[in-house]
Design an enzyme around this catalytic site. Structure first.
Site, PDB file in Angstrom:
ATOM      1  N   PHE A  75       0.812  -1.211   0.000  1.00 55.03           N
ATOM      2  CA  PHE A  75       0.000   0.000   0.000  1.00 55.03           C
ATOM      3  C   PHE A  75       0.850   1.268   0.000  1.00 55.03           C
ATOM      4  O   PHE A  75       0.411   2.324  -0.475  1.00 55.03           O
ATOM      5  CB  PHE A  75      -0.950   0.000   1.207  1.00 55.03           C
ATOM      6  N   LYS A  76       2.069   1.165   0.479  1.00 56.79           N
ATOM      7  CA  LYS A  76       2.900   2.358   0.594  1.00 56.79           C
ATOM      8  C   LYS A  76       3.345   2.906  -0.752  1.00 56.79           C
ATOM      9  O   LYS A  76       3.778   4.053  -0.855  1.00 56.79           O
ATOM     10  CB  LYS A  76       4.077   2.066   1.516  1.00 56.79           C
ATOM     11  N   ASP A  77       3.200   2.096  -1.808  1.00 61.96           N
ATOM     12  CA  ASP A  77       3.489   2.598  -3.156  1.00 61.96           C
ATOM     13  C   ASP A  77       2.589   3.779  -3.510  1.00 61.96           C
ATOM     14  O   ASP A  77       3.005   4.689  -4.227  1.00 61.96           O
ATOM     15  CB  ASP A  77       3.273   1.498  -4.201  1.00 61.96           C
ATOM     16  N   LEU A  83       4.263   6.746  -1.809  1.00 60.69           N
ATOM     17  CA  LEU A  83       5.687   6.972  -2.052  1.00 60.69           C
ATOM     18  C   LEU A  83       6.031   7.181  -3.517  1.00 60.69           C
ATOM     19  O   LEU A  83       7.040   7.821  -3.830  1.00 60.69           O
ATOM     20  CB  LEU A  83       6.499   5.829  -1.443  1.00 60.69           C
ATOM     21  N   THR A 143       7.750   0.050   3.733  1.00 56.94           N
ATOM     22  CA  THR A 143       8.130   1.430   3.432  1.00 56.94           C
ATOM     23  C   THR A 143       9.443   1.482   2.670  1.00 56.94           C
ATOM     24  O   THR A 143       9.605   2.261   1.724  1.00 56.94           O
ATOM     25  CB  THR A 143       8.252   2.260   4.726  1.00 56.94           C
TER      26      THR A 143
END
Length: 521
Positions: A112-114, A117, A154
């Site tokens: 999900f951090k894509d 980021l 992350t």
């Protein structure tokens, strides 16, 4: 729109300054001066928007067009999500009549951090290019040294967002041996010259503390122009609010005939470690998205679940309850959902500020902000000194207006993975998503019959092969390669790696690594 520190001070930053600064000099996190309200016609105007359209619409409420024009913002957003594997970017998957899964793992690193980021990397590059374009031919270009800590996802998402970008170096700290093999490989097999992985013999909380100490070191920060990729960076929270809106519209379109959105209650269930993902939902709710409640789903590292029961924010259960199969000297319990093996949830400070603000009953808006910051600063100081702080009853009651919380064991996590794979339409959940699904199951028994749930799926199951295989090992119908493994992961564990080992969680050792590495660049 300007941004202020949760811990007070007269400083008011632009969006650009907020993104590039990351952590406030006084140790606070940046928040917007006000939470904007949605346009009156958002329900109709935005209903058919794509993820890119919604991103532009939501981000525009927080970013002045004088800072980033609409055309520039759209270009940044389009570039950020062009690499996602699904046309919806974050598709909504229906599990049953009352439960949906919001899949957030369709980006380049399957986490999900894509979502945040990829955008943050492009924002960094955009701001640096614009600043350097104003310099003369003999001037030294402005550079950014990005530092971050990761409990798994992350790191790779930040690296993929920043790899090979001009005038940016990135250093990612991870706790050695405490991330999954796939997660470690995703980070350490990226050998671009500007990417540096640092394996620290420690916990994630130690790594996170080191990063915060680096930002607090004014001389070091000024020398290397540090930038933050952890969710202490406001841009990450802002980017994540978008999928709450997209999922709301997709959910609304799938309601049964004759059921009106006004007649249902909508609960989002979020596997929670550092509190960033669910905090984005809080902002969406405060902006006007009709979310009934936000459910915090934790593993055995349950500092947040315990807070909603008692109002105590404490590293270790003061009652001495032992609930996990393994615990290190810092108090962090090793679980099957390692990205959530966190004692201190950094973003919780932002929520605590709003709770403090709500409970200041007198004074002007500015006076209430000052009082909230003073209260928050006192709480965080007590937490740092004593490892715990007790908030007043009225603060806890305010927190319960928007949130509920559940703690999920490893045993139930495994049972949940197995349960969903053995349904008529099998679904393979990673252990973090399974924590959310398990919490949703518990809460469903307490909710009203009109409640629907959207569970955030934070990572692809292939990133946690050991947990998934353990849950499904006795099922002859399960084949990991066929049912889970994406082509992108084949051969990943055998690739060349580059990593710097640090023997102890000491700030000076990490500073030495950064200094020596940058000197060679």
């Amino acid at each position: 729109m300007k941004y202020l520190s949760t811990r007070g001070g007269s400083e008011r930053l632009s969006f650009e300054e907020t993104v590039l600064t990351g952590l406030a000099p006084n140790g606070g996190l940046y928040i917007p001066e006000t939470i904007p309200s949605l346009p009156e016609d958002w329900q109709t105007k935005w209903s058919s928007y794509s993820f890119v359209d919604l991103s532009v619409a939501v981000l525009s409420l927080y970013i002045s067009p004088e800072e980033i024009s609409q055309q520039e913002l759209r270009s940044l957003v389009e570039k950020s999500y062009a690499t996602f594997r699904h046309p919806d970017v974050t598709p909504l998957h229906k599990l049953n009549d009352k439960t949906f899964v919001l899949e957030l793992f369709h980006g380049p690193t399957f986490a999900f951090k894509d979502v945040a980021l990829q955008l943050l990397g492009n924002l960094f590059e955009f701001f640096l290019l614009r600043r350097n374009a104003k310099k003369g031919p003999n001037d030294t270009p402005e550079k950014l040294t990005v530092v971050g800590a990761t409990s798994g996802d992350t790191g790779s998402a930040a690296i993929y967002g920043l790899r090979n970008k001009a005038n940016i170096s990135i250093f990612i700290l991870h706790p050695k041996g405490r991330v999954s093999p796939i997660q470690e490989a995703q980070m350490t097999t990226v050998t671009d010259a500007n990417v540096h992985n640092v394996a620290v013999k420690s916990t994630f909380d130690d790594c996170q503390d080191i990063v915060k100490a680096l930002f607090a070191d004014k001389e070091f920060n000024a020398k290397h122009h540090l930038g933050a990729v952890n969710s202490i960076n406001w841009a990450r929270i802002l980017a994540q609010t978008v999928y709450y809106f997209l999922s709301y519209f997709h959910f609304k379109s799938q309601l049964p005939d004759g059921t009106s959105i006004e007649d249902v209650q909508l609960q989002y269930v979020v596997p929670t470690g550092n509190f960033g993902d669910i905090l984005a939902g809080y902002y969406a709710k405060k902006m006007g998205l009709p979310i009934t409640s936000l459910a915090v789903a934790t593993n055995s590292n349950d500092i947040l679940a315990r807070f909603w029961k008692s109002g105590k924010y404490e590293k270790v259960d003061s009652e001495g309850t032992e609930t996990a199969h393994s615990k290190d000297s810092s108090g962090v319990k090793e679980t099957l959902s390692p990205a959530m093996d966190i004692l201190i949830s950094s973003n919780f400070e932002r929520l605590l500020w709003y709770l403090a603000y709500e409970n200041v009953k007198e004074g002007s808006v500015e006076e209430r902000k000052i009082a909230a910051s003073q209260t928050l600063d006192s709480w965080m100081s007590t937490m740092k000194t004593n490892g715990r702080v007790q908030v007043p009853v009225e603060v806890l009651e305010s927190a319960k207006k928007d949130f509920v919380a559940e703690r999920i064991s490893d045993e139930l996590t495994l049972e949940t993975i197995k349960h969903h794979f053995t349904q008529e339409t099998p679904y393979v959940a990673d252990p973090h998503t399974a924590v959310g699904l398990a919490a949703a199951g518990i809460l469903a028994k307490k909710n009203s019959p009109s409640t629907y749930q959207i569970v955030l799926s934070t990572a692809h199951p292939a990133k946690f092969s050991e947990a998934v295989s353990k849950a499904l090992a006795d099922l002859p119908s399960f084949d990991f390669t066929r049912d889970v493994l994406p082509p992108e992961f084949e051969g990943l564990l055998e690739k060349e790696r580059r990593v710097i080992d640090v023997e102890r969680p000491e700030v000076e050792l990490v500073k030495e690594v950064i200094e020596k590495t940058l000197a060679k660049a």
